[in-house]
Design a protein around this motif. Structure first.
Motif, PDB file in Angstrom:
ATOM      1  N   ASN A   1       0.793  -1.219   0.000  1.00  0.00           N
ATOM      2  CA  ASN A   1       0.000   0.000   0.000  1.00  0.00           C
ATOM      3  C   ASN A   1       0.832   1.278   0.000  1.00  0.00           C
ATOM      4  O   ASN A   1       0.444   2.269  -0.625  1.00  0.00           O
ATOM      5  CB  ASN A   1      -0.934   0.019   1.215  1.00  0.00           C
ATOM      6  N   TYR A   2       1.968   1.251   0.706  1.00  0.00           N
ATOM      7  CA  TYR A   2       2.730   2.482   0.912  1.00  0.00           C
ATOM      8  C   TYR A   2       4.168   2.420   0.402  1.00  0.00           C
ATOM      9  O   TYR A   2       4.871   3.437   0.467  1.00  0.00           O
ATOM     10  CB  TYR A   2       2.745   2.840   2.406  1.00  0.00           C
ATOM     11  N   GLY A   3       4.608   1.276  -0.080  1.00  0.00           N
ATOM     12  CA  GLY A   3       5.979   1.151  -0.544  1.00  0.00           C
ATOM     13  C   GLY A   3       6.953   0.882   0.584  1.00  0.00           C
ATOM     14  O   GLY A   3       6.591   0.924   1.767  1.00  0.00           O
ATOM     15  N   ILE A   4       8.213   0.635   0.238  1.00  0.00           N
ATOM     16  CA  ILE A   4       9.213   0.302   1.264  1.00  0.00           C
ATOM     17  C   ILE A   4       9.607   1.514   2.103  1.00  0.00           C
ATOM     18  O   ILE A   4      10.360   1.381   3.067  1.00  0.00           O
ATOM     19  CB  ILE A   4      10.463  -0.357   0.650  1.00  0.00           C
ATOM     20  N   GLY A   5       9.064   2.667   1.767  1.00  0.00           N
ATOM     21  CA  GLY A   5       9.323   3.860   2.571  1.00  0.00           C
ATOM     22  C   GLY A   5       8.653   3.848   3.925  1.00  0.00           C
ATOM     23  O   GLY A   5       8.882   4.751   4.727  1.00  0.00           O
ATOM     24  N   CYS A   6       7.860   2.818   4.230  1.00  0.00           N
ATOM     25  CA  CYS A   6       7.135   2.772   5.512  1.00  0.00           C
ATOM     26  C   CYS A   6       7.853   1.958   6.578  1.00  0.00           C
ATOM     27  O   CYS A   6       7.329   1.794   7.678  1.00  0.00           O
ATOM     28  CB  CYS A   6       5.724   2.230   5.307  1.00  0.00           C
ATOM     29  N   LEU A   7       9.056   1.461   6.293  1.00  0.00           N
ATOM     30  CA  LEU A   7       9.726   0.549   7.219  1.00  0.00           C
ATOM     31  C   LEU A   7      11.044   1.109   7.755  1.00  0.00           C
ATOM     32  O   LEU A   7      11.722   1.879   7.085  1.00  0.00           O
ATOM     33  CB  LEU A   7      10.029  -0.785   6.520  1.00  0.00           C
ATOM     34  N   VAL A   8      11.386   0.683   8.965  1.00  0.00           N
ATOM     35  CA  VAL A   8      12.736   0.815   9.510  1.00  0.00           C
ATOM     36  C   VAL A   8      13.076  -0.524  10.154  1.00  0.00           C
ATOM     37  O   VAL A   8      12.188  -1.355  10.378  1.00  0.00           O
ATOM     38  CB  VAL A   8      12.869   1.955  10.548  1.00  0.00           C
ATOM     39  N   ILE A   9      14.348  -0.742  10.452  1.00  0.00           N
ATOM     40  CA  ILE A   9      14.736  -1.995  11.093  1.00  0.00           C
ATOM     41  C   ILE A   9      15.424  -1.727  12.424  1.00  0.00           C
ATOM     42  O   ILE A   9      15.949  -0.637  12.661  1.00  0.00           O
ATOM     43  CB  ILE A   9      15.631  -2.870  10.184  1.00  0.00           C
TER      44      ILE A   9
END
Length: 342
Positions: free
Chosen positions: A244-252
């Motif tokens: 829905n939002y792309g990989i821009g919605c994650l951190v690790i």
């Protein structure tokens, strides 16, 4: 006992080292006292360039600053070495840069007092941290589900959100079995993650919760839990958020010494272990924070690369592309402008 892998990076190194930010650690915990410097060096060798020391109890706030000072002092000494002994410039920085988040963890709500809130507010004025956290709601146990506990957690959550707004700082959320309640508070509060950033740390909700937090402007914090093939709910939620939002919605994050990646554990029944039960020592007992954590099975910052590589495989994104995007996501979530190393 099947030795899946030791909780450190050994001779079997990763194929390529990517610059990474560990957005959530408890690297100040006593379980690291005997080898913290060595583990910091290993983390740097595996690509970790920044790590965040996250608060949870007022009595440990000073320990956070002492650990930050110790780690960053080592970093400064390494930067000065070339001028002193002619050390190669390429070797002068050998430790991750440490940063601090201050917060009162909801699971320890019985131990928090109004005085702790006041002292935390005073510390924010004197020693500005990188973020506020970890804060939120937790109804993991029957005790935490009691009305008076819920009310106190909500009061402390709102108070710390107020501090974040007042100081224009991002927050790190700890939400466990209380996603709907936390979302309701966040929607009513003046805190705006689209402007201030923020991370839903160690995200453990489902598809709808994942989308809801991202819609509010939060990044989803992904830990070593993602490496467990049985973590189907978590994997589905992360994939849905990315769809829905792309990989821009994650951190690790490592959340060390908790959340050890599956390939870094030594256990008889690693795959069968409850995903959020025994995997997280912090928040299991208010009176025993990692007291029984075996050193051989603790998580360490150097293990962050395994979270990256598992996410890369899960999302079918090249590790190099994902690593660079995660770096920028972390900067956005933490309102920093750290240059991506090349």
């Amino acid at each position: 006992m099947t030795a899946i892998r030791a909780s450190f990076i050994d001779d079997e190194t990763l194929p390529t080292i990517f610059p990474l930010i560990d957005t959530h650690t408890h690297f100040d915990a006593p379980v690291f006292d005997s080898d913290r410097s060595e583990q910091a060096q290993l983390a740097y060798d595996q690509g970790v360039r920044h790590l965040v020391l996250v608060g949870y109890l007022h009595r440990h706030f000073d320990r956070l600053y002492e650990t930050e000072k110790s780690l960053n002092k080592g970093l400064l000494l390494n930067e000065e070495l070339p001028a002193i002994i002619g050390k190669d410039d390429n070797q002068k920085q050998s430790l991750p840069k440490a940063h601090i988040a201050l917060g009162l963890h909801p699971f320890y709500i019985e131990q928090h007092t109004e005085a702790h809130l006041e002292k935390m507010a005073q510390m924010l004025n004197k020693k500005r941290p990188l973020a506020i956290g970890e804060i939120g709601l937790d109804s993991f146990t029957d005790v935490m589900k009691q009305p008076e506990m819920i009310a106190k957690q909500q009061r402390f959550f709102n108070a710390q959100l107020d501090m974040a707004v007042a100081h224009q700082l991002p927050v790190m959320l700890h939400i466990r079995k209380a996603h709907a309640e936390a979302l309701a508070i966040l929607k009513m509060h003046d805190y705006d993650a689209h402007k201030l950033g923020g991370i839903a740390h160690s995200f453990s909700g489902g598809v709808q919760e994942a989308k809801a937090f991202v819609k509010l402007g939060f990044k989803l914090g992904v830990t070593g839990q993602i490496t467990n093939p049985n973590a189907k709910k978590l994997r589905l939620a992360i994939q849905a958020a990315v769809d829905n939002y792309g990989i821009g919605c994650l951190v690790i994050e490592t959340d060390c010494p908790d959340m050890t990646p599956i390939m870094c554990q030594t256990s008889d029944n690693t795959l069968d272990r409850p995903l959020y039960g025994n995997a997280s020592a912090l928040g299991q007992s208010p009176d025993n924070e990692w007291g029984d954590t075996p050193a051989h099975n603790r998580n360490v910052p150097a293990n962050l690369s395994y979270v990256l590589l598992t996410l890369s495989e899960l999302l079918d994104v090249q590790p190099s592309t994902l690593a660079q995007q995660l770096w920028h996501n972390s900067c956005t979530a933490l309102q920093m402008k750290w240059h991506y190393p090349t």
